[in-house]
Design an enzyme around this catalytic site. Sequence first.
Site, PDB file in Angstrom:
ATOM      1  N   LYS A 204       0.817  -1.221   0.000  1.00 25.68           N
ATOM      2  CA  LYS A 204       0.000   0.000   0.000  1.00 25.68           C
ATOM      3  C   LYS A 204       0.843   1.261   0.000  1.00 25.68           C
ATOM      4  O   LYS A 204       0.413   2.306  -0.461  1.00 25.68           O
ATOM      5  CB  LYS A 204      -0.940   0.016   1.209  1.00 25.68           C
TER       6      LYS A 204
ATOM      7  N   LYS B  10      -4.541 -10.584  -6.579  1.00 22.91           N
ATOM      8  CA  LYS B  10      -5.820 -10.932  -5.958  1.00 22.91           C
ATOM      9  C   LYS B  10      -6.904  -9.942  -6.393  1.00 22.91           C
ATOM     10  O   LYS B  10      -6.600  -8.767  -6.646  1.00 22.91           O
ATOM     11  CB  LYS B  10      -5.693 -10.959  -4.433  1.00 22.91           C
TER      12      LYS B  10
ATOM     13  N   LYS C 168     -10.469  -4.247  -4.359  1.00 31.67           N
ATOM     14  CA  LYS C 168     -11.250  -3.040  -4.623  1.00 31.67           C
ATOM     15  C   LYS C 168     -10.393  -1.981  -5.293  1.00 31.67           C
ATOM     16  O   LYS C 168     -10.895  -1.059  -5.889  1.00 31.67           O
ATOM     17  CB  LYS C 168     -11.777  -2.476  -3.305  1.00 31.67           C
TER      18      LYS C 168
HETATM   19  P1  TYM Z   1     -10.616  -6.396   3.587  1.00 28.54           P
HETATM   20  O1  TYM Z   1     -11.632  -5.342   3.889  1.00 28.54           O
HETATM   21  O2  TYM Z   1      -9.604  -6.105   2.551  1.00 28.54           O
HETATM   22  O3  TYM Z   1     -11.338  -7.745   3.177  1.00 28.54           O
HETATM   23  C1  TYM Z   1     -12.412  -8.316   3.926  1.00 28.54           C
HETATM   24  C2  TYM Z   1     -12.332  -9.831   3.868  1.00 28.54           C
HETATM   25  O4  TYM Z   1     -12.343 -10.284   2.502  1.00 28.54           O
HETATM   26  C3  TYM Z   1     -11.218 -11.127   2.255  1.00 28.54           C
HETATM   27  N1  TYM Z   1     -10.751 -10.940   0.861  1.00 28.54           N
HETATM   28  C4  TYM Z   1     -10.594 -11.935  -0.027  1.00 28.54           C
HETATM   29  N2  TYM Z   1     -10.826 -13.266   0.061  1.00 28.54           N
HETATM   30  C5  TYM Z   1     -10.589 -14.013  -1.049  1.00 28.54           C
HETATM   31  N3  TYM Z   1     -10.136 -13.504  -2.224  1.00 28.54           N
HETATM   32  C6  TYM Z   1      -9.896 -12.174  -2.363  1.00 28.54           C
HETATM   33  N4  TYM Z   1      -9.483 -11.687  -3.522  1.00 28.54           N
HETATM   34  C7  TYM Z   1     -10.132 -11.336  -1.226  1.00 28.54           C
HETATM   35  N5  TYM Z   1      -9.998  -9.996  -1.012  1.00 28.54           N
HETATM   36  C8  TYM Z   1     -10.387  -9.779   0.277  1.00 28.54           C
HETATM   37  C9  TYM Z   1     -10.167 -10.681   3.251  1.00 28.54           C
HETATM   38  O5  TYM Z   1      -9.216 -11.686   3.495  1.00 28.54           O
HETATM   39  C10 TYM Z   1     -11.001 -10.361   4.470  1.00 28.54           C
HETATM   40  O6  TYM Z   1     -11.271 -11.525   5.218  1.00 28.54           O
HETATM   41  N6  TYM Z   1      -7.411  -5.843   7.429  1.00 28.54           N
HETATM   42  C11 TYM Z   1      -8.674  -6.441   7.020  1.00 28.54           C
HETATM   43  C12 TYM Z   1      -9.851  -5.957   7.830  1.00 28.54           C
HETATM   44  C13 TYM Z   1      -9.777  -6.191   9.309  1.00 28.54           C
HETATM   45  C14 TYM Z   1      -9.957  -7.431   9.985  1.00 28.54           C
HETATM   46  C15 TYM Z   1      -9.888  -7.122  11.362  1.00 28.54           C
HETATM   47  C16 TYM Z   1     -10.158  -8.745   9.547  1.00 28.54           C
HETATM   48  C17 TYM Z   1      -9.598  -5.223  10.268  1.00 28.54           C
HETATM   49  N7  TYM Z   1      -9.670  -5.788  11.484  1.00 28.54           N
HETATM   50  C18 TYM Z   1     -10.005  -8.128  12.339  1.00 28.54           C
HETATM   51  C19 TYM Z   1     -10.277  -9.749  10.530  1.00 28.54           C
HETATM   52  C20 TYM Z   1     -10.195  -9.441  11.890  1.00 28.54           C
HETATM   53  C21 TYM Z   1      -8.930  -6.060   5.572  1.00 28.54           C
HETATM   54  O7  TYM Z   1      -8.420  -5.082   5.074  1.00 28.54           O
HETATM   55  O8  TYM Z   1      -9.882  -6.854   4.944  1.00 28.54           O
END
Ligand code: TYM
Length: 324
Positions: free
Chosen positions: A110, A191, A194
């Site tokens: 990032k 991957k 967004k």
């Molecule tokens: P975020 O918002 O990017 O994504 C949310 C969830 O979606 C999953 N994900 C994917 N799974 C499969 N293939 C993909 N291409 C893909 N893109 C996203 C992510 O693995 C996630 O489970 N840092 C985290 C948010 C967070 C969090 C937490 C998660 C903050 N605090 C505590 C778990 C526990 C994030 O940016 O996810």
Amino acid sequence: MARVLSGIQPTGDLHLGNYVGAIRRWADQQAPDHFFCIVDLHAMTVPHEPDELRASTRELATWLLAAGLDPATCTLFVQSQVREHTELSWILQCVASYGELHRMTQFKEKGEGRHSVSAALLTYPVLQAADILLYQADEVPIGADQRQHLELSRTIAERFNHRFGDTFTVPTPTFPTAGARVMDLQHADRKMSKSLPEAGTLLLSDDERTTERKVKRAVTDSGTEIRAGEDKPGVTNLLDLLSAVTGEEIPALERRYEGAGYGTLKGDIAEAVNDFLRPVRARRAELAQDPAAVEQALREGAERAREVAAATMDEVRDAVGLLR
Ligand code: TYM
């Protein structure tokens, strides 16, 4: 019963990776001891527009309810409405090391190419650890891209317990069997995300024709064979996607498509994805007419979350020597 917590950022539209990687399991396995957090504070680590953040937070809550999270069963809440998250994050920053944070791949990715990055982009995974540890979560259902952050949460919990006495449950991440890392349809080595151009991202908010068009334009590989393998990243991603939405295993799909062409496979995937998303899209359209119900769910969710978070913080303050 296992305590569960997971989180998602209110940035951009939800895509199929989010849905099959995480959200579908949240909805399918939800129970009273499960907490799901819209992490608006995490979304501020890169430059953002205040009005957009407010709107996307509500929009994401609507989608999560449409995906089946039931506020009468589990707890859905917004991170910033439970102030203990930032309080615990500070305390955990005193336990995590600079070197650990600097090594996080997401920080490197990032930050790449940016003239300047916020200090919060570096400490981001500590806030994530706070999200999890506040609720004493046993399990954290996530996609594969969050594995490294979860490792760090475990390290922080173990180190804290070692230094200050047993305080936190050490969380275990869980991953889906298919769809743990859905790749971009235009770039099979990245991957689905967004932040990439939309053509390769299957959005929940797309209409059925757009979904179909994106799937049909997905990159494939040289040769005509439909099978998974390292030399076939495009086709492997398509099979993984089909497996994730239909529940059929990849070897069975390979047998079914023996001798068939990429066009047939893509046509079936487009149909399967649209069938899969149709009820969620319909429910989202209904819920969009009732913003008060969404607000109400978030208000109640924050109240429940606060009770659990406050109890953990009392223990943490005692453990580290802060006056109550
Ligand atoms: P975020 O918002 O990017 O994504 C949310 C969830 O979606 C999953 N994900 C994917 N799974 C499969 N293939 C993909 N291409 C893909 N893109 C996203 C992510 O693995 C996630 O489970 N840092 C985290 C948010 C967070 C969090 C937490 C998660 C903050 N605090 C505590 C778990 C526990 C994030 O940016 O996810």
